[in-house]
Design a protein around this motif. Sequence first.
Motif, short mmCIF file in Angstrom:
data_model
loop_
_atom_site.label_atom_id
_atom_site.label_comp_id
_atom_site.label_asym_id
_atom_site.label_seq_id
_atom_site.Cartn_x
_atom_site.Cartn_y
_atom_site.Cartn_z
N VAL A 82 0.87 -1.18 0.00
CA VAL A 82 0.00 0.00 0.00
C VAL A 82 0.90 1.23 0.00
N ILE A 83 0.63 2.17 -0.92
CA ILE A 83 1.44 3.40 -1.00
C ILE A 83 0.52 4.61 -0.80
N SER A 84 1.11 5.73 -0.38
CA SER A 84 0.30 6.92 -0.08
C SER A 84 -0.13 7.64 -1.35
N GLU A 85 0.70 7.57 -2.40
CA GLU A 85 0.34 8.23 -3.65
C GLU A 85 1.09 7.61 -4.82
N ILE A 86 0.51 7.77 -6.01
CA ILE A 86 1.20 7.40 -7.25
C ILE A 86 1.77 8.68 -7.84
N PRO A 87 3.09 8.77 -7.94
CA PRO A 87 3.71 10.03 -8.39
C PRO A 87 3.22 10.46 -9.77
N ASN A 88 3.28 11.76 -10.02
CA ASN A 88 2.90 12.28 -11.33
C ASN A 88 3.74 11.64 -12.44
N GLY A 89 3.11 11.41 -13.58
CA GLY A 89 3.80 10.83 -14.72
C GLY A 89 3.88 9.32 -14.70
N GLN A 90 3.32 8.69 -13.65
CA GLN A 90 3.41 7.22 -13.53
C GLN A 90 2.09 6.52 -13.90
N GLN A 91 1.14 7.30 -14.43
CA GLN A 91 -0.17 6.70 -14.73
C GLN A 91 -0.07 5.62 -15.81
N ARG A 92 0.88 5.75 -16.73
CA ARG A 92 0.99 4.75 -17.81
C ARG A 92 1.51 3.41 -17.29
N TYR A 93 2.05 3.42 -16.09
CA TYR A 93 2.52 2.16 -15.47
C TYR A 93 1.52 1.65 -14.43
N THR A 94 0.30 2.21 -14.48
CA THR A 94 -0.69 1.92 -13.45
C THR A 94 -1.87 1.15 -14.04
N LEU A 95 -2.29 0.10 -13.31
CA LEU A 95 -3.48 -0.66 -13.69
C LEU A 95 -4.67 -0.12 -12.89
N TYR A 96 -5.84 -0.13 -13.53
CA TYR A 96 -7.06 0.37 -12.91
C TYR A 96 -8.15 -0.71 -12.93
N PRO A 97 -9.15 -0.60 -12.04
CA PRO A 97 -10.22 -1.61 -12.02
C PRO A 97 -10.88 -1.82 -13.39
N GLU A 98 -11.00 -0.75 -14.17
CA GLU A 98 -11.66 -0.88 -15.47
C GLU A 98 -10.83 -1.67 -16.49
N ASP A 99 -9.55 -1.92 -16.17
CA ASP A 99 -8.72 -2.73 -17.07
C ASP A 99 -9.13 -4.21 -17.06
N GLY A 100 -9.90 -4.61 -16.05
CA GLY A 100 -10.33 -6.00 -15.96
C GLY A 100 -9.18 -6.94 -15.65
N THR A 101 -9.30 -8.19 -16.12
CA THR A 101 -8.25 -9.17 -15.85
C THR A 101 -7.00 -8.86 -16.67
N CYS A 102 -5.90 -8.69 -15.97
CA CYS A 102 -4.59 -8.49 -16.61
C CYS A 102 -3.67 -9.64 -16.18
N ILE A 103 -2.52 -9.72 -16.78
CA ILE A 103 -1.57 -10.78 -16.44
C ILE A 103 -0.25 -10.13 -16.02
N LEU A 104 0.27 -10.57 -14.89
CA LEU A 104 1.57 -10.12 -14.41
C LEU A 104 2.57 -11.25 -14.55
N ILE A 105 3.72 -10.95 -15.19
CA ILE A 105 4.78 -11.95 -15.34
C ILE A 105 6.10 -11.31 -14.97
N PRO A 106 6.69 -11.67 -13.83
CA PRO A 106 8.01 -11.13 -13.49
C PRO A 106 9.05 -11.52 -14.54
N ARG A 107 10.04 -10.69 -14.75
CA ARG A 107 11.09 -10.99 -15.72
C ARG A 107 11.87 -12.23 -15.31
N SER A 108 11.86 -12.53 -14.02
CA SER A 108 12.55 -13.74 -13.53
C SER A 108 11.77 -15.00 -13.87
N GLY A 109 10.49 -14.83 -14.25
CA GLY A 109 9.66 -15.98 -14.62
C GLY A 109 9.23 -16.84 -13.45
N LYS A 110 9.30 -16.32 -12.24
CA LYS A 110 9.04 -17.16 -11.07
C LYS A 110 7.57 -17.54 -10.92
#
Length: 533
Positions: free
Chosen positions: A380-408
């Motif tokens: 949990v963070i207090s704020e998302i810094p300005n300019g970081q919205q393109r790296y942010t997922l929102y509820p309206e995005d629905g199901t997304c997939i997260l894959i770490p570069r390590s592939g774990k």
Amino acid sequence: MMDQRTVDSIVAASKKCSDPAISVEGYMLTLIISAIDALGYDPEELAFREGVVKALEIELDAREDSLIVPDLLSIMACLELCSRREGSRFAIATQTMGIEFSSDAYHDLDTILQAGFAGVSDCYAGLVETPHDLEELADSSKIIQLRRTSGVGALSPRFNYMLEEDPIWAALPELENSIKGVVVWDSLSANEIGYIGDVLMPYEDSLPVFKRLSSVLELPDMMGAWLFDWGPAGSEDTLMIDCTALDVTKLFACSSQDELHDAGVSVKVTNYEVALNRNYCPAYYLSGDYLHASNMSLGSLTKKIQRGTTLSGKDLDVLGTIYKKDKSKEKSSSEFVSLSGFGGPVPLGLKSSTYIIYGDDLWYIDNACIQQDGTVIPKVISEIPNGQQRYTLYPEDGTCILIPRSGKAVVPFVAKVPTLISNNIFFIRLEVDKAESEYIDCLVRSSIFRSQVNAAPKPLSKEDVSSFVLPILSKKDQADVTAREKKISGKIVKLQKEIAMLEMLDPFDPLEATGIEAKRKAAIRKLKEDAND
């Protein structure tokens, strides 16, 4: 180790029994049988049924300069195969599955064959214990490998064993002169058992996706054998050929692989269909009654694949995790949700599988938040810094997939609140409808998808992630998969609640109601029964 005197006596006895001046092939067969017998093994276990070696000869398609590399179980076929292709040779691979042959026994066998073949034939090249040995023995010859597996049971574990424990077979795609490898499945009940498919326990993974399996040839019942043709290069399809109706006379009339394949009936299936159906049987696929799937790349089903922010946790005001927050944080509104909303297995116990989400919450997910079991514990963070919205997922995005570069792990994820993603994670927004997103949720958590992630070089690149294959079923079959997944998840949640309630019991509390409590529960049951009547 066998002494020279014993070796000489075996060679002499073989020549006496079968004069090489009369029949070189007959003498060499006698020598091999005598050698195996002298080492304490039964040569009859290595014999092939009529017609199988002929089918092998056609399938191997050996040339005059070929080096055939069999395991010990296949050795009885090599003399016949070499005799039909003048100039071809064979070398015996060690470290293969089947008969437990010690290293000393292999070297004794090699000594006998080297001594017995000297001056008679140069078709025996020696032992192959490492890929380097094979390269040296082959020189410019084309390499064809041959393995044999007998009996009943699942085939995929045997293929996995070969890839993991047989270094010579595993080197098939790496060796410059490799043409192919053929595995003989030898069992009189092969056609019957094979139609059922690989029977796996519920906790076992689906079949691996063997991308180098180019064809499967099912022979008549009387031969009791299937031939699996493996190539050095990967392929998306496997040709399934049913030759069960082929009689021996027609088999021996075939002179090429094309003729043999044309003598049967065949169908092409994708290697993912083989894995999904857990079946290698040509007759099964020719029946048409199997799960059909079309292969689609993950990239073709997404709006965007990207990595997250370069900001780290040190650059953000982290207030804890969803389970343990800073008590001084102001709470404007709240909503109670379950971690099972993320998909994937949830941690056992009601206390750890639920949390309170607040309306003004903002989350951050980095590699450390993703667990090996495919769950995620956001910070949990207090704020998302300005300019970081393109790296942010929102509820309206629905199901997304997260894959770490390590592939774990691979995590299907629904952002309950705005969620900033770290740079060491790929996040994928899907471009599919809700029903299909539920199916993909199941698919990316399956062993079929995980095996691709595990096999890819690390760290993962965007191209790697985009190329991962998703076998897409019909809408009906997709619905069946998601319905089964919901049923399983429902049972898991029910058991978690039951476990949590049991954990909260005082050791002195009775597990079964007694006295007035027992009478009360009996009265409630009676009322329910009367209402149903």
